[in-house]
Design a protein around this motif. Structure first.
Motif, PDB file in Angstrom:
ATOM      1  N   UNK A  91       0.785  -1.114   0.184  1.00  0.00           N
ATOM      2  CA  UNK A  91      -0.007  -0.050   0.172  1.00  0.00           C
ATOM      3  C   UNK A  91       0.968   1.338  -0.060  1.00  0.00           C
ATOM      4  N   UNK A  92       0.942   1.880  -1.102  1.00  0.00           N
ATOM      5  CA  UNK A  92       1.775   3.089  -1.096  1.00  0.00           C
ATOM      6  C   UNK A  92       1.219   4.261  -0.666  1.00  0.00           C
ATOM      7  N   UNK A  93       0.094   4.808  -1.405  1.00  0.00           N
ATOM      8  CA  UNK A  93      -0.668   5.882  -0.655  1.00  0.00           C
ATOM      9  C   UNK A  93      -1.757   5.247   0.300  1.00  0.00           C
ATOM     10  N   UNK A  94      -1.649   5.989   1.440  1.00  0.00           N
ATOM     11  CA  UNK A  94      -2.847   5.538   2.365  1.00  0.00           C
ATOM     12  C   UNK A  94      -3.552   6.946   2.596  1.00  0.00           C
ATOM     13  N   UNK A  95      -4.822   7.221   2.166  1.00  0.00           N
ATOM     14  CA  UNK A  95      -5.721   7.950   2.396  1.00  0.00           C
ATOM     15  C   UNK A  95      -6.548   7.454   3.502  1.00  0.00           C
ATOM     16  N   UNK A  96      -6.928   8.202   4.568  1.00  0.00           N
ATOM     17  CA  UNK A  96      -7.767   7.961   5.674  1.00  0.00           C
ATOM     18  C   UNK A  96      -9.358   8.330   5.026  1.00  0.00           C
ATOM     19  N   UNK A  97     -10.248   7.186   5.162  1.00  0.00           N
ATOM     20  CA  UNK A  97     -11.213   7.251   4.802  1.00  0.00           C
ATOM     21  C   UNK A  97     -12.209   7.355   6.211  1.00  0.00           C
ATOM     22  N   UNK A  98     -11.679   6.692   6.999  1.00  0.00           N
ATOM     23  CA  UNK A  98     -12.575   6.613   8.434  1.00  0.00           C
ATOM     24  C   UNK A  98     -11.669   6.873   9.679  1.00  0.00           C
ATOM     25  N   UNK A  99     -11.958   7.801  10.419  1.00  0.00           N
ATOM     26  CA  UNK A  99     -11.168   8.138  11.570  1.00  0.00           C
ATOM     27  C   UNK A  99     -11.899   7.893  12.939  1.00  0.00           C
ATOM     28  N   UNK A 100     -11.544   7.037  13.629  1.00  0.00           N
ATOM     29  CA  UNK A 100     -12.163   6.794  15.006  1.00  0.00           C
ATOM     30  C   UNK A 100     -11.397   7.334  16.268  1.00  0.00           C
ATOM     31  N   UNK A 101     -11.758   8.343  16.478  1.00  0.00           N
ATOM     32  CA  UNK A 101     -10.747   9.190  17.630  1.00  0.00           C
ATOM     33  C   UNK A 101     -11.291   9.325  19.016  1.00  0.00           C
ATOM     34  N   UNK A 102     -10.731   8.600  19.851  1.00  0.00           N
ATOM     35  CA  UNK A 102     -10.870   8.359  21.238  1.00  0.00           C
ATOM     36  C   UNK A 102     -12.453   8.203  21.576  1.00  0.00           C
ATOM     37  N   UNK A 103     -12.856   7.221  21.074  1.00  0.00           N
ATOM     38  CA  UNK A 103     -14.174   6.993  21.041  1.00  0.00           C
ATOM     39  C   UNK A 103     -14.453   6.055  22.311  1.00  0.00           C
ATOM     40  N   UNK A 104     -15.442   6.583  23.113  1.00  0.00           N
ATOM     41  CA  UNK A 104     -16.009   5.542  24.203  1.00  0.00           C
ATOM     42  C   UNK A 104     -17.545   5.507  24.117  1.00  0.00           C
ATOM     43  N   UNK A 114     -14.792  10.896   5.862  1.00  0.00           N
ATOM     44  CA  UNK A 114     -13.985  11.985   5.188  1.00  0.00           C
ATOM     45  C   UNK A 114     -14.198  13.237   5.894  1.00  0.00           C
ATOM     46  N   UNK A 115     -13.806  13.223   7.250  1.00  0.00           N
ATOM     47  CA  UNK A 115     -13.510  14.210   8.176  1.00  0.00           C
ATOM     48  C   UNK A 115     -14.969  14.986   8.451  1.00  0.00           C
ATOM     49  N   UNK A 116     -15.896  14.241   8.118  1.00  0.00           N
ATOM     50  CA  UNK A 116     -17.216  14.619   8.584  1.00  0.00           C
ATOM     51  C   UNK A 116     -17.783  13.692   9.831  1.00  0.00           C
ATOM     52  N   UNK A 117     -18.124  14.222  10.981  1.00  0.00           N
ATOM     53  CA  UNK A 117     -18.739  13.250  11.813  1.00  0.00           C
ATOM     54  C   UNK A 117     -19.943  12.766  11.341  1.00  0.00           C
ATOM     55  N   UNK A 118     -19.923  11.553  11.981  1.00  0.00           N
ATOM     56  CA  UNK A 118     -21.190  10.430  11.606  1.00  0.00           C
ATOM     57  C   UNK A 118     -22.003  10.568  12.675  1.00  0.00           C
TER      58      UNK A 118
END
Lengths: 261, 273
Positions: free
Chosen positions: A1-14, A71-75
């Motif tokens: 995997x050369x390029x790694x674009x983040x699609x989903x980001x789980x940030x410190x979720x509880x 894509x940087x928008x909150x679900x």
């Protein structure tokens, strides 16, 4: 995997479930970046919060703390771009195979001719030609899960969320379905988040493996799966395969024991 | 089969075997047929030979000739049609309002909170208790007949439909939403078809209630219909006609049940297998 674009980001979720009598912490401070086009397996013992995590990604429930970004928008509500495949299939028994597969398009009011074209494509992709007019009750478990897969794919989501999708299938059907999934993912280039408690399954399918701790579910370890693709039957016999399985099992085992206490 | 035919010594025995085969296959329908024959023959025997007075209970043949007489002058057919029309009309109205409203109530806790107390007050009232009020408001015309059936069945329809919506697996609603369905689409595409089998079995029970409603209403105030015919015959001491009327109800309900069963099969094709 050369390029790694983040699609989903789980940030410190509880996520805490509080129904006034008992308060259960299902997921705690979980963070993970998921890249476009990869297949991430989330592995953990039962009750560790894997499904809770997936439900949050689909937007069925909201986290108590932290953020989930697509894509940087909150679900914030049910997210059709994250298509869910359930262990129990969740097909509509009153609809035929074709009608089930066309459901998402019908909701978007796609004209029926265009719908038919799409359903034809996916019926072929999952190998259900000849069963277009059958009802789910007339199909085997493996075939039902194929319908569920085609139904989600026809709706063209960016991400497939799979919640132990093959757990209810017998060992042989499961192996066939795993191979099918690898092929379909290659064809469709979808990002897949695959939850399982089956270590072998995770090793066969994944690009990366996230191991969860016992409840409350935290990210215990994140592994990159070094096994070469495609992983045919020979890979299952290889020493690297056994070694990776062993490595994961050692981590999971510790957590299973913790969870039993 | 062919071999057996050649091997069977006499033609007579072969025929006997065939009859036995048919008998074994149709055993239970045959028992039912014999049962009903014995019932009517026994009745005929007891009444014609004076064991039971004909004034008290007329013989089946007498009832039959009374039925033929009523059929010939057209009254029986007219009664069946008018009662059937009232029942189906009122029932259809109650279903048309009750099914959508029930689905709304089944899916919205807010609406349930609004309607629950009202339903709780109306529901315990038997259909008969609406007769006086409906006569004061509407007289004894057709509107009153439909409204009695409606009042007598509406709450039952509502409750059956609400219960039916609870039986849907919530995972299906999630799946539909995940595939992009709106709230309204979920109701139309998931909750309605998902609840349909239970709704239909509920409506079958309600249809029987509808018949009770109409027969009692016709007995109290009407100039035609099966209920009126029975009540009127009683006033003249015409026992055969009372029984013809009752049998008329029986047969009409049976016929409508069969029709309903056919509709059910068309509405729920996925349960045919």
């Amino acid at each position: 995997m050369a390029e790694q674009t983040t699609i989903l980001s789980i940030q410190d979720v509880s996520k805490t479930f509080d129904d006034r009598t008992v308060c259960v912490e299902a997921v705690e401070n979980f963070s993970l970046e998921i890249y476009e086009g990869e297949l991430v397996c989330i592995v953990g013992s039962s009750g560790c919060g894997k499904s809770t995590l997936l439900n949050m990604l689909a937007g069925f429930t909201q986290p108590t703390a932290g953020k989930l970004l697509l894509h940087n928008e909150e679900i914030v509500k049910v997210e059709p771009r994250c298509g869910m495949i359930f262990q129990a299939y969740a097909l509509f028994p009153w609809k035929t195979v074709r009608e089930n597969i066309e459901f998402g398009l019908k909701m978007k009011r796609t004209p029926s001719a265009a719908r038919r074209k799409v359903s034809d494509t996916y019926i072929k992709m999952v190998g259900l030609e000849g069963f277009e007019d059958s009802y789910p009750s007339q199909l085997s478990g493996g075939m039902r899960q194929r319908v569920a897969l085609a139904r989600v794919l026809a709706n063209d989501p960016e991400i497939l969320l799979m919640d132990e999708p093959f757990a209810a299938l017998d060992a042989m059907t499961r192996q066939v379905m795993q191979e099918e999934l690898v092929r379909i993912q290659k064809e469709s280039k979808k990002t897949v988040v695959f939850v399982t408690h089956n270590i072998e399954e995770a090793v066969i399918l994944s690009d990366r493996i996230a191991i969860m701790s016992a409840r409350p579910g935290r990210l215990k370890q994140l592994l990159i799966n070094p096994l070469p693709k495609p992983r045919d039957a020979a890979v299952r016999q290889s020493a690297e395969f056994a070694q990776l399985k062993e490595q994961i099992w050692n981590v999971v085992r510790e957590e299973v024991l913790k969870g039993m206490r | 089969m062919n071999k057996e035919r050649r091997g069977t010594p006499s033609f007579g025995r072969f025929r006997l075997k065939e009859v036995q085969g048919v008998l074994a296959q149709q055993k239970y329908p045959l028992i039912s047929f014999v049962s009903i024959c014995v019932f009517f023959l026994g009745w005929e025997f007891l009444t014609t030979y004076g064991w039971i007075s004909q004034v008290f209970l007329p013989s089946p043949s007498k009832i039959f000739s009374e039925a033929v007489k009523l059929l010939k002058d057209g009254t029986l057919t007219a009664d069946v049609l008018i009662s059937g029309k009232r029942v189906l009309g009122g029932f259809a109205l109650a279903s048309l309002v009750g099914v959508p409203l029930g689905i709304l109530l089944g899916t919205s806790r807010f609406l349930r909170a609004v309607f629950d107390p009202i339903i709780s007050i109306i529901r315990p009232l038997p259909a008969l208790s609406w007769i006086p009020l409906s006569m004061l408001w509407l007289g004894i015309g057709e509107t009153q007949k439909y409204s009695i059936v409606f009042m007598g069945t509406f709450c039952s329809v509502l409750i059956y439909v609400i219960e039916a919506t609870y039986k849907i697996d919530p995972i299906m609603i999630r799946a539909a939403e995940n595939l992009g369905a709106s709230k309204l689409q979920v109701m139309k595409e998931v909750i309605l078809p998902g609840a349909l089998p239970s709704i239909i079995s509920g409506l079958k029970v309600v249809l029987a209630i509808a018949w009770t409603c109409i027969i009692s209403t016709e007995m109290v105030g009407a100039s035609e219909g099966l209920g009126f015919r029975i009540w009127n015959a009683k006033d003249w001491g015409n026992t055969p006609q009372v029984l013809v009327g009752m049998l008329g109800i029986s047969l009409t309900v049976l016929a409508i049940d069969i029709g309903f069963g056919a509709i059910e099969k068309r509405l729920i094709p996925w349960q045919r297998t």
